[in-house]
Design a protein around this motif. Sequence first.
Motif, PDB file in Angstrom:
ATOM      1  N   ASP A 104       0.923  -1.025  -0.013  1.00 34.72           N
ATOM      2  CA  ASP A 104       0.112  -0.009   0.107  1.00 34.72           C
ATOM      3  C   ASP A 104       0.810   1.209  -0.081  1.00 34.72           C
ATOM      4  O   ASP A 104       1.878   1.116   0.615  1.00 34.72           O
ATOM      5  N   PHE A 105       0.477   2.313  -0.602  1.00 33.50           N
ATOM      6  CA  PHE A 105       1.284   3.470  -0.862  1.00 33.50           C
ATOM      7  C   PHE A 105       1.636   3.968   0.503  1.00 33.50           C
ATOM      8  O   PHE A 105       2.859   4.499   0.602  1.00 33.50           O
ATOM      9  N   GLU A 106       0.813   4.121   1.378  1.00 34.42           N
ATOM     10  CA  GLU A 106       1.068   4.772   2.761  1.00 34.42           C
ATOM     11  C   GLU A 106       2.339   3.818   3.438  1.00 34.42           C
ATOM     12  O   GLU A 106       3.227   4.572   4.167  1.00 34.42           O
ATOM     13  N   ALA A 107       2.218   2.645   3.266  1.00 37.58           N
ATOM     14  CA  ALA A 107       3.161   1.825   4.044  1.00 37.58           C
ATOM     15  C   ALA A 107       4.626   2.037   3.340  1.00 37.58           C
ATOM     16  O   ALA A 107       5.654   2.161   4.038  1.00 37.58           O
ATOM     17  N   VAL A 108       4.792   2.079   2.112  1.00 37.95           N
ATOM     18  CA  VAL A 108       5.814   2.085   1.433  1.00 37.95           C
ATOM     19  C   VAL A 108       6.651   3.280   1.580  1.00 37.95           C
ATOM     20  O   VAL A 108       7.731   3.472   1.578  1.00 37.95           O
ATOM     21  N   ILE A 109       5.746   4.520   1.473  1.00 34.27           N
ATOM     22  CA  ILE A 109       6.289   5.964   1.757  1.00 34.27           C
ATOM     23  C   ILE A 109       6.919   5.995   3.309  1.00 34.27           C
ATOM     24  O   ILE A 109       8.014   6.395   3.391  1.00 34.27           O
ATOM     25  N   LYS A 110       6.159   5.354   4.147  1.00 34.17           N
ATOM     26  CA  LYS A 110       6.576   5.438   5.497  1.00 34.17           C
ATOM     27  C   LYS A 110       7.673   4.663   5.865  1.00 34.17           C
ATOM     28  O   LYS A 110       8.682   5.031   6.567  1.00 34.17           O
ATOM     29  N   GLN A 111       8.050   3.547   5.102  1.00 36.11           N
ATOM     30  CA  GLN A 111       9.192   2.636   5.266  1.00 36.11           C
ATOM     31  C   GLN A 111      10.202   3.296   4.665  1.00 36.11           C
ATOM     32  O   GLN A 111      11.440   3.309   5.352  1.00 36.11           O
ATOM     33  N   TYR A 112      10.405   4.041   3.631  1.00 36.13           N
ATOM     34  CA  TYR A 112      11.384   4.475   2.955  1.00 36.13           C
ATOM     35  C   TYR A 112      11.895   6.031   3.003  1.00 36.13           C
ATOM     36  O   TYR A 112      12.739   6.581   2.436  1.00 36.13           O
ATOM     37  N   ASP A 113      10.608   6.704   3.773  1.00 37.27           N
ATOM     38  CA  ASP A 113      10.808   8.204   3.616  1.00 37.27           C
ATOM     39  C   ASP A 113      12.185   8.378   4.556  1.00 37.27           C
ATOM     40  O   ASP A 113      12.173   8.114   5.438  1.00 37.27           O
ATOM     41  N   ARG A 114      13.033   9.440   4.102  1.00 34.26           N
ATOM     42  CA  ARG A 114      14.101   9.968   4.734  1.00 34.26           C
ATOM     43  C   ARG A 114      14.107  11.422   4.292  1.00 34.26           C
ATOM     44  O   ARG A 114      13.662  11.865   3.466  1.00 34.26           O
ATOM     45  N   ALA A 115      15.120  12.197   5.047  1.00 34.73           N
ATOM     46  CA  ALA A 115      15.327  13.535   4.885  1.00 34.73           C
ATOM     47  C   ALA A 115      15.949  13.721   3.304  1.00 34.73           C
ATOM     48  O   ALA A 115      15.447  14.764   2.602  1.00 34.73           O
ATOM     49  N   ASP A 116      16.622  12.726   2.966  1.00 34.30           N
ATOM     50  CA  ASP A 116      17.325  12.781   1.677  1.00 34.30           C
ATOM     51  C   ASP A 116      16.569  12.064   0.518  1.00 34.30           C
ATOM     52  O   ASP A 116      16.993  11.833  -0.721  1.00 34.30           O
ATOM     53  N   ALA A 117      15.365  11.586   0.745  1.00 28.43           N
ATOM     54  CA  ALA A 117      14.587  10.785  -0.186  1.00 28.43           C
ATOM     55  C   ALA A 117      13.636  11.846  -1.378  1.00 28.43           C
ATOM     56  O   ALA A 117      13.201  12.770  -0.843  1.00 28.43           O
ATOM     57  N   PHE A 118      13.583  11.258  -2.481  1.00 26.94           N
ATOM     58  CA  PHE A 118      12.673  11.677  -3.572  1.00 26.94           C
ATOM     59  C   PHE A 118      11.569  10.694  -3.741  1.00 26.94           C
ATOM     60  O   PHE A 118      11.880   9.888  -4.185  1.00 26.94           O
ATOM     61  N   ILE A 119      10.286  11.261  -3.298  1.00 24.79           N
ATOM     62  CA  ILE A 119       9.312  10.390  -3.384  1.00 24.79           C
ATOM     63  C   ILE A 119       8.409  10.756  -4.573  1.00 24.79           C
ATOM     64  O   ILE A 119       7.898  11.934  -4.421  1.00 24.79           O
ATOM     65  N   TYR A 120       8.306   9.888  -5.518  1.00 23.62           N
ATOM     66  CA  TYR A 120       7.688  10.045  -6.652  1.00 23.62           C
ATOM     67  C   TYR A 120       6.240   9.369  -6.959  1.00 23.62           C
ATOM     68  O   TYR A 120       6.312   8.329  -6.514  1.00 23.62           O
ATOM     69  N   CYS A 121       4.987  10.056  -6.960  1.00 23.74           N
ATOM     70  CA  CYS A 121       3.697   9.358  -6.862  1.00 23.74           C
ATOM     71  C   CYS A 121       3.038   9.901  -8.109  1.00 23.74           C
ATOM     72  O   CYS A 121       2.733  10.846  -8.462  1.00 23.74           O
ATOM     73  N   ASP A 122       2.694   8.565  -8.927  1.00 21.26           N
ATOM     74  CA  ASP A 122       1.858   8.788 -10.042  1.00 21.26           C
ATOM     75  C   ASP A 122       0.530   7.752  -9.789  1.00 21.26           C
ATOM     76  O   ASP A 122       0.110   6.796 -10.368  1.00 21.26           O
ATOM     77  N   PRO A 123      -0.471   8.351  -8.925  1.00 22.76           N
ATOM     78  CA  PRO A 123      -1.610   7.563  -8.229  1.00 22.76           C
ATOM     79  C   PRO A 123      -2.910   7.553  -9.622  1.00 22.76           C
ATOM     80  O   PRO A 123      -2.356   8.338 -10.568  1.00 22.76           O
ATOM     81  N   PRO A 124      -3.671   6.681  -9.419  1.00 21.59           N
ATOM     82  CA  PRO A 124      -4.847   6.810 -10.220  1.00 21.59           C
ATOM     83  C   PRO A 124      -5.289   8.105 -10.447  1.00 21.59           C
ATOM     84  O   PRO A 124      -5.772   8.867  -9.369  1.00 21.59           O
ATOM     85  N   TYR A 125      -5.801   8.767 -11.749  1.00 20.11           N
ATOM     86  CA  TYR A 125      -6.092  10.111 -11.910  1.00 20.11           C
ATOM     87  C   TYR A 125      -7.619  10.280 -11.304  1.00 20.11           C
ATOM     88  O   TYR A 125      -8.381   9.375 -11.518  1.00 20.11           O
ATOM     89  N   TYR A 126      -7.772  11.378 -10.708  1.00 21.49           N
ATOM     90  CA  TYR A 126      -9.071  11.799 -10.266  1.00 21.49           C
ATOM     91  C   TYR A 126     -10.339  11.558 -11.347  1.00 21.49           C
ATOM     92  O   TYR A 126     -10.124  12.065 -12.449  1.00 21.49           O
ATOM     93  N   GLU A 127     -11.266  10.967 -10.874  1.00 19.86           N
ATOM     94  CA  GLU A 127     -12.259  10.694 -11.668  1.00 19.86           C
ATOM     95  C   GLU A 127     -11.938   9.815 -13.149  1.00 19.86           C
ATOM     96  O   GLU A 127     -12.848   9.712 -14.081  1.00 19.86           O
ATOM     97  N   ALA A 128     -10.637   9.129 -12.787  1.00 25.44           N
ATOM     98  CA  ALA A 128     -10.336   8.179 -13.944  1.00 25.44           C
ATOM     99  C   ALA A 128     -10.050   7.129 -13.413  1.00 25.44           C
ATOM    100  O   ALA A 128      -9.282   6.250 -14.059  1.00 25.44           O
ATOM    101  N   GLU A 129     -10.505   6.634 -12.221  1.00 20.28           N
ATOM    102  CA  GLU A 129     -10.018   5.670 -11.596  1.00 20.28           C
ATOM    103  C   GLU A 129     -10.339   4.288 -12.052  1.00 20.28           C
ATOM    104  O   GLU A 129      -9.716   3.173 -11.746  1.00 20.28           O
ATOM    105  N   GLY A 130     -11.448   4.207 -13.056  1.00 15.89           N
ATOM    106  CA  GLY A 130     -11.753   3.047 -13.396  1.00 15.89           C
ATOM    107  C   GLY A 130     -10.970   2.502 -14.645  1.00 15.89           C
ATOM    108  O   GLY A 130     -11.134   1.130 -14.956  1.00 15.89           O
TER     109      GLY A 130
END
Length: 331
Positions: free
Chosen positions: A193-219
């Motif tokens: 899950d996105f929340e779990a992986v972000i919290k696991q690898y987040d650091r001050a020197d991290a670059f976190i890129y997210c490309d979630p399902p687009y709004y109202e295009a989730e289908g």
Amino acid sequence: MIIVKKSIIPWVGGKAKLMWIINLLAPLKYGRSIDVFGGSATVTLNLECPHNKLKVYNDYNANLVNLMRCAKERPLGLIKEIGFLPLNSRDDFEMCKRFISQEEFAEEDLKAELELTEIMFPPPQAEELKHIMLKKSADKDLKRAAMYYKLLRYSFNSNGDTFGGKNCDIRRFFVDIWKFSRYFKRVVVENKDFEAVIKQYDRADAFIYCDPPYYEAEGFYAVIFTAEDHIRLRDTLKEAKGKVMVSYNNADYIKALYEEFYIFYTTRPNSMAKKEGEVYEELIITNYNPKEFLPEKTGQLNLFSFLLNAEPEGEYKLIHQPITNEKEPTT
């Protein structure tokens, strides 16, 4: 012209056409990158992160992650399995769909079975049985990966759901799988899950890129992503220690949701449009101010002004900057 490393699969919402702006607005330096909604892995493959730094690819689609792991760790086995798995008709396509829907990604189940084997059998027999079980599981993973690969290649709009009825010589993609394995050999592959992986690898020197399902295009996506998930993602990113970048479609709801972030507007060619030349409007959202280091890359950046990339891949525009929550840029 930026040369983008190819993914092994076609993918709805792939980011090949946006890599120029993703790398342009990314921090100059970072110690690790986390591709949270990895999809086709185009971003993981093409981020300008030093090769010796930690790269993490994550996706919640278990079949997709299984394919990426097999392509990374057993490319020749995957190529062989794809070659032995003919797919020439709608019936073959539906057979693959049935297999994919019934064979779940059971990593935890396998772990439990291996633990029970150690309990139920003495060491010599237990080790032999574990070896057989692991080989059988790996072979099953290869078969499922090959089936899923062909579903994507032969489906309409690469959605893996509807047979496209098109000719496709699958052998011409074998070299892509081999190259992918080399590019991905140092990438950590996760299925969380996105929340779990972000919290696991987040650091001050991290670059976190997210490309979630687009709004109202989730289908259009294979996994369920609810309205609450959009909010949960925003809340998770607000608490991140590292630098955050998010890609979204140009929706008023998203712009309001991320009002505490910097928001850029750009466009890309719309590959799903019926008319030639149509574009798709995109938002690039960051929790840091890129303008402090952009002069080193391209020149000056001003609010509500267009700026051409040094290698003209496209145009973009800063349309919103927050009053608070500004992070100092990485230098």
